[in-house]
Write a protein that holds these residues in place. Structure first.
Motif, PDB file in Angstrom:
ATOM      1  N   ASP A 157       0.801  -1.229   0.000  1.00  0.00           N
ATOM      2  CA  ASP A 157       0.000   0.000   0.000  1.00  0.00           C
ATOM      3  C   ASP A 157       0.830   1.272   0.000  1.00  0.00           C
ATOM      4  OD1 ASP A 157      -2.437  -1.169  -0.134  1.00  0.00           O
ATOM      5  OD2 ASP A 157      -2.665  -1.344   2.047  1.00  0.00           O
ATOM      6  N   GLY A 158       1.876   1.282  -0.774  1.00  0.00           N
ATOM      7  CA  GLY A 158       2.665   2.509  -0.901  1.00  0.00           C
ATOM      8  C   GLY A 158       3.624   2.743   0.252  1.00  0.00           C
ATOM      9  N   GLN A 159       3.662   1.832   1.222  1.00  0.00           N
ATOM     10  CA  GLN A 159       4.523   2.055   2.381  1.00  0.00           C
ATOM     11  C   GLN A 159       5.688   1.081   2.391  1.00  0.00           C
ATOM     12  OE1 GLN A 159       1.478   1.820   5.477  1.00  0.00           O
ATOM     13  NE2 GLN A 159       2.084   3.915   5.912  1.00  0.00           N
ATOM     14  N   ALA A 160       6.648   1.350   1.557  1.00  0.00           N
ATOM     15  CA  ALA A 160       7.845   0.510   1.535  1.00  0.00           C
ATOM     16  C   ALA A 160       9.046   1.408   1.295  1.00  0.00           C
ATOM     17  CB  ALA A 160       7.751  -0.529   0.419  1.00  0.00           C
ATOM     18  N   SER A 161      10.172   0.983   1.804  1.00  0.00           N
ATOM     19  CA  SER A 161      11.409   1.702   1.499  1.00  0.00           C
ATOM     20  C   SER A 161      12.116   0.939   0.385  1.00  0.00           C
ATOM     21  CB  SER A 161      12.299   1.761   2.731  1.00  0.00           C
ATOM     22  OG  SER A 161      12.854   0.487   2.962  1.00  0.00           O
ATOM     23  N   ARG A 162      13.206   1.513  -0.108  1.00  0.00           N
ATOM     24  CA  ARG A 162      13.989   0.841  -1.145  1.00  0.00           C
ATOM     25  C   ARG A 162      14.997  -0.133  -0.550  1.00  0.00           C
ATOM     26  NH1 ARG A 162      13.648   3.251  -6.194  1.00  0.00           N
ATOM     27  NH2 ARG A 162      12.347   5.102  -6.182  1.00  0.00           N
ATOM     28  N   ALA A 163      15.036  -0.233   0.790  1.00  0.00           N
ATOM     29  CA  ALA A 163      16.133  -0.944   1.445  1.00  0.00           C
ATOM     30  C   ALA A 163      16.192  -2.437   1.090  1.00  0.00           C
ATOM     31  CB  ALA A 163      16.035  -0.755   2.952  1.00  0.00           C
ATOM     32  N   ASP A 164      15.102  -3.166   1.281  1.00  0.00           N
ATOM     33  CA  ASP A 164      15.131  -4.617   1.072  1.00  0.00           C
ATOM     34  C   ASP A 164      15.476  -4.969  -0.372  1.00  0.00           C
ATOM     35  OD1 ASP A 164      13.911  -4.306   3.564  1.00  0.00           O
ATOM     36  OD2 ASP A 164      12.684  -6.098   3.312  1.00  0.00           O
ATOM     37  N   THR A 165      14.813  -4.293  -1.301  1.00  0.00           N
ATOM     38  CA  THR A 165      14.977  -4.649  -2.710  1.00  0.00           C
ATOM     39  C   THR A 165      16.348  -4.230  -3.234  1.00  0.00           C
ATOM     40  OG1 THR A 165      13.563  -2.710  -3.069  1.00  0.00           O
ATOM     41  CG2 THR A 165      12.580  -4.846  -3.464  1.00  0.00           C
ATOM     42  N   PHE A 166      16.842  -3.059  -2.801  1.00  0.00           N
ATOM     43  CA  PHE A 166      18.170  -2.630  -3.251  1.00  0.00           C
ATOM     44  C   PHE A 166      19.240  -3.593  -2.724  1.00  0.00           C
ATOM     45  CE2 PHE A 166      22.111  -0.175  -2.763  1.00  0.00           C
ATOM     46  CZ  PHE A 166      22.301   0.215  -4.084  1.00  0.00           C
ATOM     47  N   CYS A 167      19.094  -3.968  -1.446  1.00  0.00           N
ATOM     48  CA  CYS A 167      20.076  -4.865  -0.821  1.00  0.00           C
ATOM     49  C   CYS A 167      20.085  -6.222  -1.539  1.00  0.00           C
ATOM     50  CB  CYS A 167      19.717  -5.030   0.656  1.00  0.00           C
ATOM     51  SG  CYS A 167      20.919  -5.978   1.583  1.00  0.00           S
TER      52      CYS A 167
END
Ligand code: MEV
Length: 328
Positions: A157-167
């Motif tokens: 729902d629009g509430q995610a950071s880029r941290a998990d996917t970038f890592c």
């Protein structure tokens, strides 16, 4: 047929606060999701996820995400695997222009689902990599990470950071602050993980922090304090000061606990690790259940966790230097 794998991660510092623009430092670990993709000529998407620490299921549905399958598995399992895969394939169709492309997708993962080790990010990153390559398109890391972030963000729902996917896309230790994502030098870290066998609902946990932050200024300050811990953590990482990193991880856990995202089993494992002499211990990821991460070069923490009631599995994790990769 194209097969790609991507690593899971632990958060050394900064989960939840990263959603509000504070920095975070996740670190990829050698537990991977493998996604095999084979193009179909009927435009359908067939997802086979027999080995996701779930009970094994196969679903098949049409070219659009709306064509939901009528499957006899709990909705949460469908959500866990197929929403992320749906989203990933949507991104693949968009970025390649192959709007009608269909695929058989088989997922295997040794990252427990929803347990704070980045299972969904690893599946999404590996799925986008494999499906784009299957169509003859190779995305660069930044584009791949961005497409994976959009997928997670949509599902959450629009509430995610880029941290998990970038890592997961780049591997190694990374620093993420808003849209600024980069790799970090990190010392060798003696990472031990404790897993309570459970899972948390990331969307709900993130929403809980958002509500607290809106209701209380001190909750907003707690989120900012996590940012301060992360900035200190970056210095400790640069100095290779593992004891200080551990102390700051303890602090970070306390602040996450204040925000209501820990649980009895996570706290119990954190204290078992500290009592066993770990440099520090904290929950990792969204919380609510799942995993803790501790730093201990000795065997003590792993042994203590394996005798801790509520801890289902304790294991050491190596840093994954390589992010997503094609498996020949
Ligand atoms: C979940 O692995 C990490 C959170 O910070 C959410 C996010 O960053 O998207 C809780």
């Amino acid at each position: 047929m194209t097969l790609s794998s991507a690593p899971g991660k632990v958060y050394l510092f900064g989960e939840h606060a990263v959603v509000y623009g504070e920095p975070a430092v996740p670190c990829a670990i050698e537990r991977r999701a493998r996604v095999e993709v084979q193009q179909r000529d009927d435009g359908r998407l067939r997802v086979n996820a027999e080995d996701l620490s779930l009970n094994g299921f196969t679903v098949e549905y049409g070219a659009t995400a709306d064509a939901r399958p009528d499957v006899d598995v709990p909705e949460s399992l469908v959500t866990a695997a197929t929403q992320y895969v749906d989203g990933a394939i949507e991104q693949v169709r968009e970025v390649t222009g192959a709007e009608e492309a269909g695929f058989d997708v088989t997922i295997e993962s040794d990252i427990p689902l929803g347990a704070g080790l980045g299972s969904s990010a690893a599946v999404v990153v590996a799925a986008i990599d494999a499906a784009t390559r299957e169509l003859g398109v190779t995305l660069d890391r930044d584009e791949l990470a961005d497409r994976a972030y959009r997928t997670e963000s949509q599902v959450q729902d629009g509430q995610a950071s880029r941290a998990d996917t970038f890592c997961s896309a780049t591997g190694g230790a990374v620093r993420v602050e808003g849209d600024d994502c980069r790799s970090l030098e990190a010392p060798e870290l003696p990472i031990v993980i404790g897993f309570d066998g459970g899972a948390g609902d990331t969307g709900q946990l993130v929403a809980g922090v958002r509500d607290l932050r809106e209701e209380y200024d001190f909750a907003a300050h707690t989120v900012e304090a996590i940012g301060d811990v992360v900035r200190n953590g970056e210095d400790a990482l640069a100095d290779g000061d593992v004891e200080e990193i551990g102390r700051l991880m303890d602090f970070n856990h306390g602040l996450l606990s204040a925000l209501g995202v820990s649980s009895r089993s996570l706290d119990t494992m954190v204290w078992a690790a500290r009592d066993a002499g770990a440099h520090g211990a904290k929950l990792t990821g969204a919380g609510g259940g799942g995993c803790i991460v501790a730093l201990d070069p000795t065997e003590e923490t792993e042994t203590a966790l394996s005798f801790t009631p509520g801890c289902e599995d304790a294991f050491r994790a190596e840093l994954a230097e390589t992010g997503v990769k094609r498996v020949e």
